[in-house]
Design an enzyme around this catalytic site. Structure first.
Site, PDB file in Angstrom:
ATOM      1  N   ASN A   9      14.049  -8.450   9.738  1.00 10.44           N
ATOM      2  CA  ASN A   9      13.614  -8.347   8.340  1.00 10.44           C
ATOM      3  C   ASN A   9      14.737  -7.674   7.561  1.00 10.44           C
ATOM      4  O   ASN A   9      14.934  -6.469   7.675  1.00 10.44           O
ATOM      5  CB  ASN A   9      12.325  -7.508   8.274  1.00 10.44           C
ATOM      6  CG  ASN A   9      11.907  -7.203   6.848  1.00 10.44           C
ATOM      7  OD1 ASN A   9      12.399  -7.820   5.907  1.00 10.44           O
ATOM      8  ND2 ASN A   9      10.995  -6.257   6.695  1.00 10.44           N
ATOM      9  N   TRP A  10      15.457  -8.486   6.798  1.00 13.04           N
ATOM     10  CA  TRP A  10      16.638  -7.943   6.111  1.00 13.04           C
ATOM     11  C   TRP A  10      16.276  -7.113   4.885  1.00 13.04           C
ATOM     12  O   TRP A  10      17.151  -6.497   4.279  1.00 13.04           O
ATOM     13  CB  TRP A  10      17.564  -9.087   5.678  1.00 13.04           C
ATOM     14  CG  TRP A  10      18.172  -9.864   6.798  1.00 13.04           C
ATOM     15  CD1 TRP A  10      17.892  -9.769   8.138  1.00 13.04           C
ATOM     16  CD2 TRP A  10      19.169 -10.880   6.678  1.00 13.04           C
ATOM     17  NE1 TRP A  10      18.657 -10.658   8.855  1.00 13.04           N
ATOM     18  CE2 TRP A  10      19.452 -11.359   7.984  1.00 13.04           C
ATOM     19  CE3 TRP A  10      19.858 -11.439   5.614  1.00 13.04           C
ATOM     20  CZ2 TRP A  10      20.381 -12.357   8.232  1.00 13.04           C
ATOM     21  CZ3 TRP A  10      20.788 -12.438   5.856  1.00 13.04           C
ATOM     22  CH2 TRP A  10      21.048 -12.884   7.153  1.00 13.04           C
ATOM     23  N   LYS A  11      15.029  -7.174   4.467  1.00  5.51           N
ATOM     24  CA  LYS A  11      14.596  -6.468   3.252  1.00  5.51           C
ATOM     25  C   LYS A  11      15.520  -6.866   2.078  1.00  5.51           C
ATOM     26  O   LYS A  11      15.946  -8.009   2.005  1.00  5.51           O
ATOM     27  CB  LYS A  11      14.554  -4.963   3.483  1.00  5.51           C
ATOM     28  CG  LYS A  11      13.763  -4.610   4.751  1.00  5.51           C
ATOM     29  CD  LYS A  11      13.469  -3.162   4.894  1.00  5.51           C
ATOM     30  CE  LYS A  11      12.786  -2.913   6.230  1.00  5.51           C
ATOM     31  NZ  LYS A  11      12.316  -1.536   6.367  1.00  5.51           N
ATOM     32  N   HIS A  96       3.725  -6.364   4.815  1.00  7.14           N
ATOM     33  CA  HIS A  96       4.617  -5.283   5.266  1.00  7.14           C
ATOM     34  C   HIS A  96       4.207  -3.976   4.589  1.00  7.14           C
ATOM     35  O   HIS A  96       3.792  -3.967   3.428  1.00  7.14           O
ATOM     36  CB  HIS A  96       6.062  -5.639   4.932  1.00  7.14           C
ATOM     37  CG  HIS A  96       7.046  -4.731   5.589  1.00  7.14           C
ATOM     38  ND1 HIS A  96       7.336  -3.473   5.093  1.00  7.14           N
ATOM     39  CD2 HIS A  96       7.774  -4.865   6.720  1.00  7.14           C
ATOM     40  CE1 HIS A  96       8.223  -2.889   5.887  1.00  7.14           C
ATOM     41  NE2 HIS A  96       8.504  -3.721   6.884  1.00  7.14           N
ATOM     42  N   GLU A  98       5.875  -1.675   3.303  1.00  7.25           N
ATOM     43  CA  GLU A  98       6.567  -1.391   2.033  1.00  7.25           C
ATOM     44  C   GLU A  98       5.910  -2.137   0.888  1.00  7.25           C
ATOM     45  O   GLU A  98       5.827  -1.629  -0.235  1.00  7.25           O
ATOM     46  CB  GLU A  98       8.054  -1.754   2.161  1.00  7.25           C
ATOM     47  CG  GLU A  98       8.785  -0.730   3.020  1.00  7.25           C
ATOM     48  CD  GLU A  98      10.050  -1.255   3.677  1.00  7.25           C
ATOM     49  OE1 GLU A  98      10.536  -2.341   3.311  1.00  7.25           O
ATOM     50  OE2 GLU A  98      10.546  -0.557   4.585  1.00  7.25           O
ATOM     51  N   GLU A 168       3.214  -2.069  13.171  1.00  4.33           N
ATOM     52  CA  GLU A 168       4.306  -1.256  12.637  1.00  4.33           C
ATOM     53  C   GLU A 168       3.747   0.069  12.130  1.00  4.33           C
ATOM     54  O   GLU A 168       3.307   0.156  10.965  1.00  4.33           O
ATOM     55  CB  GLU A 168       4.985  -1.979  11.479  1.00  4.33           C
ATOM     56  CG  GLU A 168       5.654  -3.270  11.872  1.00  4.33           C
ATOM     57  CD  GLU A 168       6.850  -3.542  10.973  1.00  4.33           C
ATOM     58  OE1 GLU A 168       7.961  -3.621  11.510  1.00  4.33           O
ATOM     59  OE2 GLU A 168       6.681  -3.635   9.756  1.00  4.33           O
ATOM     60  N   GLY A 174      12.022   2.900   9.671  1.00  2.20           N
ATOM     61  CA  GLY A 174      13.201   3.444   9.000  1.00  2.20           C
ATOM     62  C   GLY A 174      13.431   4.928   9.225  1.00  2.20           C
ATOM     63  O   GLY A 174      14.247   5.540   8.544  1.00  2.20           O
ATOM     64  N   SER A 214      11.837   1.387  13.933  1.00  2.39           N
ATOM     65  CA  SER A 214      12.996   2.011  14.569  1.00  2.39           C
ATOM     66  C   SER A 214      13.337   1.401  15.929  1.00  2.39           C
ATOM     67  O   SER A 214      13.702   2.117  16.872  1.00  2.39           O
ATOM     68  CB  SER A 214      12.789   3.526  14.666  1.00  2.39           C
ATOM     69  OG  SER A 214      12.680   4.084  13.369  1.00  2.39           O
TER      70      SER A 214
END
Ligand code: PEP
Length: 258
Positions: A9-11, A96, A98, A168, A174, A214
């Site tokens: 997931n490159w965000k 997700h 975020e 997650e 992160g 992570s």
């Protein structure tokens, strides 16, 4: 058998040209392997250049990081499932943490997105996970069940085999502080047991449950050695060719789950 799935997931990272250069590098270093599927999920703006860089024979599939549930219309700034499909996406990450935390996404909207993905033959990767406070209050299992129920209740059984779940824990994303194997395995067992209350046992058994939070080249081996962990959703470590290729290569050495 559940084929291992490794998703990057490159965000909001990499321009279209940076993305193409990165993909050229990893595709040269990563041969196809029958027991492992790899996916890269670049920003929307890089989907076209990544598709071109992957080419038609690549071992790596294309994924998106989100979609909107309507097919078209007056929804400024949104991207639909048919648009993603047309760009060659096979997977889409949904829910997700975020997006839940920063953009107010809730289970009912995530369910609409999931249905839109399935209707257009995109494979959803549904992200769920508890916050640190929820874990410390002993609510992890309840949170996971609520999020699963909120996103998946009432889906037609013929579509559920396309769904992947990504566990997650929010506190692990992160932060450099991955869940322990025991914590991840316990959560994955809870998830699979709950799926078995909604779906036939064979569908619950066949569903891939990824761990995310992570993940690094240092911890991927131990995670994938567990029969409960069917792959990984990776943020930071997927942005560097060396670490993504190392993670995928370790996954290939382990292969599919019985
Ligand atoms: C993620 O954002 O889905 C994620 C797992 O990030 P990281 O690997 O950086 O923790």
């Amino acid at each position: 058998m559940r084929t291992i799935l490794i998703v990057g997931n490159w965000k909001m990272n990499k321009t279209a040209s940076e993305a193409a250069a990165f993909v050229h590098e990893i595709t040269h270093r990563l041969p196809a392997s029958p027991g492992v599927e790899c996916v890269v999920a670049p920003p929307f703006t890089a989907l076209e250049s990544v598709r071109a860089a992957l080419g038609s024979t690549s071992a790596i599939h294309l994924g998106a990081q989100n979609l909107f549930w309507e097919d078209r219309g007056a929804y400024t700034g949104e991207i639909s499932a048919p648009m993603l499909k047309d760009l060659g996406c096979r997977y889409v990450i949904l829910g997700h943490s975020e997006r839940r935390a920063l953009f107010g996404e809730q289970d009912d909207g995530i369910q609409k997105k999931l249905r839109a993905a399935l209707a257009h033959d995109l494979k959803p990767i549904l992200c769920i996970g508890e916050s640190l406070a929820q874990r410390e209050n002993g609510n992890t299992e309840d949170v996971l069940r609520q999020q699963l129920n909120g996103a998946l209740a009432g889906l037609s059984l013929h579509s559920v085999t396309a769904i992947t779940i990504a566990y997650e824990p929010v506190w692990a994303i992160g932060t450099g502080k991955a869940a322990t194997i025991d914590q991840a395995v316990a959560a994955h067992r809870t998830i699979r047991a709950f799926l078995a209350t909604m779906w036939p046992a064979n569908a619950a058994d066949a569903t891939r449950i990824l761990y995310g939070g992570s993940v690094t080249p240092q911890n991927i081996d131990a995670l994938l050695r567990s029969d409960q962990i069917d792959g990984a959703l990776i943020g930071g470590a997927c942005l560097h060719a060396d670490s993504f290729v190392t993670i995928a290569t370790i996954a290939q050495s382990i292969g599919a789950k019985p």
